[in-house]
Write an enzyme that holds these catalytic residues in place. Structure first.
Site, PDB file in Angstrom:
ATOM      1  N   TYR A 135     -30.270   7.853   3.123  1.00 37.24           N
ATOM      2  CA  TYR A 135     -29.498   7.571   4.338  1.00 37.24           C
ATOM      3  C   TYR A 135     -30.733   8.104   5.493  1.00 37.24           C
ATOM      4  O   TYR A 135     -30.871   9.082   5.924  1.00 37.24           O
ATOM      5  CB  TYR A 135     -28.255   8.557   4.619  1.00 37.24           C
ATOM      6  N   LYS A 188     -31.789   7.417 -10.378  1.00 40.78           N
ATOM      7  CA  LYS A 188     -32.530   6.022 -10.716  1.00 40.78           C
ATOM      8  C   LYS A 188     -33.920   6.043 -11.025  1.00 40.78           C
ATOM      9  O   LYS A 188     -34.692   5.521 -10.555  1.00 40.78           O
ATOM     10  CB  LYS A 188     -32.054   4.978  -9.630  1.00 40.78           C
ATOM     11  N   ASP A 221     -26.579   2.910 -11.729  1.00 38.15           N
ATOM     12  CA  ASP A 221     -25.912   1.537 -12.171  1.00 38.15           C
ATOM     13  C   ASP A 221     -24.968   1.915 -13.161  1.00 38.15           C
ATOM     14  O   ASP A 221     -23.854   1.254 -13.443  1.00 38.15           O
ATOM     15  CB  ASP A 221     -26.937   0.497 -12.141  1.00 38.15           C
ATOM     16  N   ASP A 245     -22.144   8.900  -2.069  1.00 35.17           N
ATOM     17  CA  ASP A 245     -21.127   8.285  -0.997  1.00 35.17           C
ATOM     18  C   ASP A 245     -20.498   6.941  -1.706  1.00 35.17           C
ATOM     19  O   ASP A 245     -19.199   7.066  -1.702  1.00 35.17           O
ATOM     20  CB  ASP A 245     -21.982   7.756   0.289  1.00 35.17           C
ATOM     21  N   ASP A 249     -16.422   6.971  -3.143  1.00 32.32           N
ATOM     22  CA  ASP A 249     -15.221   6.014  -2.944  1.00 32.32           C
ATOM     23  C   ASP A 249     -14.850   5.347  -4.237  1.00 32.32           C
ATOM     24  O   ASP A 249     -13.457   5.082  -4.345  1.00 32.32           O
ATOM     25  CB  ASP A 249     -15.846   4.842  -2.149  1.00 32.32           C
TER      26      ASP A 249
HETATM   27  P1  ATP Z   1     -16.540   4.406   6.741  1.00 34.06           P
HETATM   28  O1  ATP Z   1     -17.838   3.399   6.722  1.00 34.06           O
HETATM   29  O2  ATP Z   1     -16.449   4.894   7.914  1.00 34.06           O
HETATM   30  O3  ATP Z   1     -16.510   5.154   5.380  1.00 34.06           O
HETATM   31  P2  ATP Z   1     -15.129   2.178   5.523  1.00 34.06           P
HETATM   32  O4  ATP Z   1     -15.631   0.908   5.952  1.00 34.06           O
HETATM   33  O5  ATP Z   1     -15.648   2.783   4.089  1.00 34.06           O
HETATM   34  O6  ATP Z   1     -15.293   3.349   6.507  1.00 34.06           O
HETATM   35  P3  ATP Z   1     -12.421   2.949   5.123  1.00 34.06           P
HETATM   36  O7  ATP Z   1     -12.080   3.180   6.819  1.00 34.06           O
HETATM   37  O8  ATP Z   1     -12.509   4.204   4.565  1.00 34.06           O
HETATM   38  O9  ATP Z   1     -13.588   2.096   5.143  1.00 34.06           O
HETATM   39  O10 ATP Z   1     -11.360   2.143   4.927  1.00 34.06           O
HETATM   40  C1  ATP Z   1     -11.500   1.291   3.541  1.00 34.06           C
HETATM   41  C2  ATP Z   1      -9.899   0.902   3.050  1.00 34.06           C
HETATM   42  O11 ATP Z   1      -9.251   1.890   2.689  1.00 34.06           O
HETATM   43  C3  ATP Z   1      -9.301   0.412   4.179  1.00 34.06           C
HETATM   44  O12 ATP Z   1      -8.438  -0.866   3.488  1.00 34.06           O
HETATM   45  C4  ATP Z   1      -8.454   1.097   4.414  1.00 34.06           C
HETATM   46  O13 ATP Z   1      -7.173   0.881   5.365  1.00 34.06           O
HETATM   47  C5  ATP Z   1      -8.191   1.954   3.236  1.00 34.06           C
HETATM   48  N1  ATP Z   1      -7.677   3.405   3.752  1.00 34.06           N
HETATM   49  C6  ATP Z   1      -8.863   4.491   4.039  1.00 34.06           C
HETATM   50  N2  ATP Z   1      -8.344   5.677   4.268  1.00 34.06           N
HETATM   51  C7  ATP Z   1      -6.972   5.487   4.095  1.00 34.06           C
HETATM   52  C8  ATP Z   1      -5.739   6.224   4.136  1.00 34.06           C
HETATM   53  N3  ATP Z   1      -5.863   7.665   4.529  1.00 34.06           N
HETATM   54  N4  ATP Z   1      -4.594   5.862   3.988  1.00 34.06           N
HETATM   55  C9  ATP Z   1      -4.503   4.529   3.412  1.00 34.06           C
HETATM   56  N5  ATP Z   1      -5.400   3.685   3.382  1.00 34.06           N
HETATM   57  C10 ATP Z   1      -6.893   4.141   3.966  1.00 34.06           C
END
Ligand code: ATP
Length: 359
Positions: A135, A188, A221, A245, A249
């Site tokens: 990052y 990696k 990967d 990160d 997710d």
């Molecule tokens: P960032 O780059 O800031 O981490 P992101 O682009 O990864 O953001 P998020 O804002 O985390 O995206 O959202 C990804 C998806 O998950 C979206 O569809 C969002 O609505 C859903 N989402 C994220 N947090 C929640 C929550 N607390 N409750 C319900 N849905 C969520």
């Protein structure tokens, strides 16, 4: 004697002002129920609120005020929508992590019993290095590790240090000792030989100091496929910033929803509770966001305070929050992302009732 705490509150953007107050209420209720001390909350501007007042997303006055606290809750920020030039600067959480040297980002992914999800039985923790790696917006002392010599060429560099790798590996192995005693190192090193190879080698060296903990390692990967196939097999996963990160997710979603994935950012003497997810602008303002990740992050902060101050009551309050969240979900109250019909604020009310009934 119970210990009182002074905690900062940064609401953040989009769904932040919906989910953070729910977490604050849960902390107050759990502290009282657990017989712990009182929390004095200090709300501080950040994100759009701070841009309007100070022309900056993370004012120095906010950072200075945080220095005087015992820890804080950070709501998510919608930095992709900030006006330029602010959008191109280090974002609020990156700024705070860098200012306080919060090198460890601990991100658990745990599915709730009986809850429909892609990988039931998942109970793992990503231990993500938070200050270096790939990052490039935060891996230098001044300036960024990203540049654009011509409009058609962009260059970035990544940084992995022996000390940065050692201290995050120590966090991971220490945590594994309190869990199922297994650490998976993700790298990696077949391609990024010197950088992620150094990370892997240092983590392997640290492993020798933890003979009770077994260890293996995977390329990033391959790791994504292993998680999708068999997430419940993993315990603690340690990796560099960007890989961590992405993997968190993925594992948050495998375990249920990104909306339930908590996280804590810490150094030896500071800690910040921050949900793993972003600010979800697509669902903001509708009271449907899932507050569980933010609430779980606050619970992690309470346990961190418990071990820092040797305060069993505050740690008990953290555990009580987690038990009450699980009981609330199991009793059928959840937000739409988990298949339920509850609002964000409605979940908060049910949770406070549950905290009262668990005592
Ligand atoms: P960032 O780059 O800031 O981490 P992101 O682009 O990864 O953001 P998020 O804002 O985390 O995206 O959202 C990804 C998806 O998950 C979206 O569809 C969002 O609505 C859903 N989402 C994220 N947090 C929640 C929550 N607390 N409750 C319900 N849905 C969520």
């Amino acid at each position: 004697m119970s210990h009182n705490y002074h905690l900062g509150v940064l609401l953040g953007d989009a769904i932040g002002p919906e989910i953070v107050p729910v977490a604050v209420r849960a902390v107050d209720a759990a502290m009282e129920a657990a017989g712990a001390g009182k929390v004095e909350w200090e709300q501080l501007p950040l994100g759009f609120e701070a841009i309007e007042k100070f022309g900056e997303h993370t004012p120095m006055s906010t950072l200075k005020a945080l220095e005087a606290t015992d820890g804080w809750l950070l709501g998510p920020h919608d930095s992709a929508s900030y006006p330029e030039p602010l959008r191109s600067t280090l974002n609020p959480s990156g700024t705070i992590r860098k200012h306080f040297g919060l090198f460890a980002n601990i991100r658990p992914a745990r599915s709730f019993p009986g809850q429909d999800c892609v990988k039931p039985g998942t109970d793992l923790v990503i231990v993500r290095e938070n200050t270096e790696g790939f990052y490039a917006d935060r891996n230098t002392f001044r300036g960024t590790g990203e540049m654009m010599p011509t409009p058609d060429m962009a260059i970035m560099h990544g940084i992995i240090t022996r000390e940065g790798s050692r201290r995050i590996a120590v966090e991971a192995f220490t945590l594994a000792e309190q869990r199922r005693k297994h650490v998976t190192i993700v790298h990696k090193a077949n391609v990024l030989r010197m950088t992620t190879g150094l990370f892997r080698d240092v983590a392997r060296e640290v492993a020798k100091d933890f003979p009770d903990v077994t260890v293996d390692d995977f390329h990033i990967d391959a790791m994504t496929t292993h998680l999708v196939r068999r997430a419940p097999d993993f315990d603690v996963i340690v990796t560099e910033n960007m890989f961590g990160d992405i993997l968190s997710d993925l594992s948050g979603e495998l375990a249920g929803s990104l909306g339930i994935a908590p996280s804590l950012n810490s150094s030896a003497d500071r800690a910040m509770a921050q949900a793993s997810h972003g600010s979800a602008p697509d669902i903001a303002g509708r009271d449907i966001a899932n507050p569980i990740a933010m609430i779980g992050s606050a619970a992690m902060l309470l346990r961190w305070l418990g071990s820092k101050h040797d305060d069993t009551a505050v740690a008990r309050a953290g555990d009580l929050i987690d038990r009450a969240v699980e009981a609330t979900v199991t009793s059928g109250t959840s937000t739409p992302d988990m298949g339920g019909a509850s609002t964000c604020s409605g979940f908060g009310e049910a949770l406070v009732d549950q905290i009262g009934s668990l005592v």
